[in-house]
Design a protein around this motif. Sequence first.
Motif, mmCIF file in Angstrom:
data_model
loop_
_atom_site.group_PDB
_atom_site.id
_atom_site.type_symbol
_atom_site.label_atom_id
_atom_site.label_comp_id
_atom_site.label_asym_id
_atom_site.label_seq_id
_atom_site.Cartn_x
_atom_site.Cartn_y
_atom_site.Cartn_z
ATOM 1 N N THR A 101 -13.363 7.441 -4.620
ATOM 2 C CA THR A 101 -12.919 7.737 -5.984
ATOM 3 C C THR A 101 -11.632 8.576 -5.948
ATOM 4 N N ASP A 102 -11.502 9.432 -4.950
ATOM 5 C CA ASP A 102 -10.235 10.160 -4.815
ATOM 6 C C ASP A 102 -9.089 9.178 -4.538
ATOM 7 N N TYR A 103 -9.373 8.189 -3.704
ATOM 8 C CA TYR A 103 -8.371 7.161 -3.388
ATOM 9 C C TYR A 103 -8.016 6.351 -4.639
ATOM 10 N N ASP B 76 -8.231 7.327 -7.661
ATOM 11 C CA ASP B 76 -7.436 8.251 -8.471
ATOM 12 C C ASP B 76 -5.974 8.244 -8.034
ATOM 13 N N ALA B 77 -5.767 8.245 -6.731
ATOM 14 C CA ALA B 77 -4.402 8.298 -6.204
ATOM 15 C C ALA B 77 -3.640 7.030 -6.553
ATOM 16 N N ILE B 78 -4.275 5.869 -6.407
ATOM 17 C CA ILE B 78 -3.505 4.641 -6.658
ATOM 18 C C ILE B 78 -3.420 4.304 -8.147
ATOM 19 N N MET B 79 -4.235 4.979 -8.974
ATOM 20 C CA MET B 79 -4.140 4.786 -10.419
ATOM 21 C C MET B 79 -3.267 5.827 -11.087
ATOM 22 N N GLY B 80 -3.146 7.004 -10.469
ATOM 23 C CA GLY B 80 -2.472 8.106 -11.144
ATOM 24 C C GLY B 80 -1.241 8.592 -10.399
ATOM 25 N N TRP B 81 -1.450 9.048 -9.205
ATOM 26 C CA TRP B 81 -0.363 9.660 -8.444
ATOM 27 C C TRP B 81 0.706 8.648 -8.057
ATOM 28 N N GLU B 82 0.295 7.467 -7.579
ATOM 29 C CA GLU B 82 1.305 6.483 -7.158
ATOM 30 C C GLU B 82 2.149 5.955 -8.328
ATOM 31 N N PRO B 83 1.545 5.611 -9.480
ATOM 32 C CA PRO B 83 2.405 5.217 -10.612
ATOM 33 C C PRO B 83 3.396 6.317 -10.987
ATOM 34 N N TYR B 84 2.951 7.552 -10.853
ATOM 35 C CA TYR B 84 3.825 8.681 -11.177
ATOM 36 C C TYR B 84 4.982 8.761 -10.182
ATOM 37 N N HIS C 190 0.844 -1.200 0.000
ATOM 38 C CA HIS C 190 0.000 0.000 0.000
ATOM 39 C C HIS C 190 0.874 1.243 0.000
ATOM 40 N N MET C 191 1.360 1.592 -1.189
ATOM 41 C CA MET C 191 2.338 2.668 -1.307
ATOM 42 C C MET C 191 1.779 4.033 -0.927
ATOM 43 N N THR C 192 0.471 4.195 -1.028
ATOM 44 C CA THR C 192 -0.111 5.490 -0.687
ATOM 45 C C THR C 192 0.187 5.861 0.763
ATOM 46 N N SER C 193 0.472 4.847 1.600
ATOM 47 C CA SER C 193 0.817 5.103 2.999
ATOM 48 C C SER C 193 2.320 5.238 3.212
ATOM 49 N N ARG C 194 3.106 5.113 2.152
ATOM 50 C CA ARG C 194 4.559 5.111 2.314
ATOM 51 C C ARG C 194 5.153 6.410 1.767
ATOM 52 N N PRO D 171 -3.060 -2.944 -3.915
ATOM 53 C CA PRO D 171 -4.493 -3.247 -3.828
ATOM 54 C C PRO D 171 -5.247 -2.134 -3.100
ATOM 55 N N ALA D 172 -6.478 -1.900 -3.538
ATOM 56 C CA ALA D 172 -7.337 -0.960 -2.822
ATOM 57 C C ALA D 172 -7.773 -1.615 -1.521
ATOM 58 N N PHE D 173 -7.644 -0.883 -0.423
ATOM 59 C CA PHE D 173 -8.045 -1.454 0.861
ATOM 60 C C PHE D 173 -8.534 -0.364 1.795
#
Lengths: 172, 282
Positions: free
Chosen positions: B47-49, B51-59, B9-13, B32-34
């Motif tokens: 949906t914001d989340y 967006d983050a794991i589809m767009g911001w994290e790959p970036y 869960h990179m959004t937390s890292r 994974p979305a969790f």
Amino acid sequence: MTWLEDAVTAVAKEATAIRALFPAAGRRAGRDNADEARAALLLALSGESLAKEVAGLYHHGDNDEKRAVLKTLPSLDVGDGCVELLRDALRSNDSRLIAAALGPYSRHLADAEWRQGVLKSVFMGLPLSSLHGLDERADAELARMLGGLRDEREAAGRVMPADAVALLERLA
Amino acid sequence: MRIFDPHIHMTSRTTDDYERMAANGVTAVVEPAFWLGQPRTSVGSFTDYFDAIMGWEPYRAAQYGITHHCTIALNPKEANDPRCREVLQVLPRYLVKDRVVAVGEIGYDSMTPEEDEVFAQQLQLALAHDLPALVHTPHRDKSAGTQRSLDVVKESGIEPGRVVLDHLNEVTVASVLETGCWMGFSIYPDTKMSPDRMVVILREYGLDRMLVNSAADWGKSDPLLTVRTAEAMAAAGFTADEIDKVLWRNPAEFYGQSGRLDLGEAEAGGAFEGNTILRGGS
Ligand SMILES: [Zn+2]
């Protein structure tokens, strides 16, 4: 018929079909053709709810889809109805979205918003040559802002990108 | 050594974590979305989340040459909140994305009737979108929860080879092995599974359909425990090819079933034009 031809026909017939087709365009039409395919799908849209459907695609889109929407805006019959999307992109921190937001459609941005976009591009190190109509629109206020940035950079012992310095000199 | 972390869960890292991962050979991840550790109360938060794991994290990942994909779903815990269940209506818009390689995390948290329904419904979404499914097994009452998950999977009609049951341990692995589903193991600093225990399981049950992940998130966890597991495998006598199978080829095969996994060198995104993340934003 190719996948794209089928998809364009489907969208022309029923606009909401674009919601599943637009995201899949990269896989179906080939990654290298994704932008063109997405533009073709957008151009197949019509009707009163055009701006709303385009905004929906942008807001539900991943960053490749968002970029494709931004790049196609100038060719769509939406007037200034999608300028909100540029504002959203300019608030982002993805340099590809910033660059795409400062294309020809950016003429719908107020001067103050547009200047902030240019300044953000300089911050992000984007090549200013990619900004649409920069020389025509750049004004004294932008020069003042760039001058301030240059002073800050110099005080910190850093330099401003050469193309921004050149712009500043042209405006002086 | 190349490492593919199939569950993190990179959004937390932090960005420092991406840097450390890349330096240690972790060059592909699936997020994974969790649950976020804090309840959400509206569809917009989801949906914001997404967006983050589809767009911001790959970036962010691309700045370090790491390829990032994700899985999308309503997680079992929040499936119990009627305000969140509405997210099921918007999932079809997200399950068609290029970087979405499975439906997940789905499964059970407390095994409520609401969870039953949302789990079954999302397995149907996986079938409809031709995607594999990532099933989270519950932390409480794990054995019963794993068995019940296997029953729901079987009932759905999805091919077992397109499903992974995750967070398994010594007690639950055998029941999953015999079904033909994939087996996921989360290596944690204190709880769940350790690198050495993982090595014992690989010795006993073989390397086929085995996935090892860090499941690193906002809790006490470590994104480099996949690397530590590879080292433990080497110390236990596994060959470089066997390590590569478990830590790269297996996850590539599992998520490759989506037809959307793109492990080509992570493009540098906009980084070549100036990297705001490295500079701390603007
Ligand atoms: Zn997880």
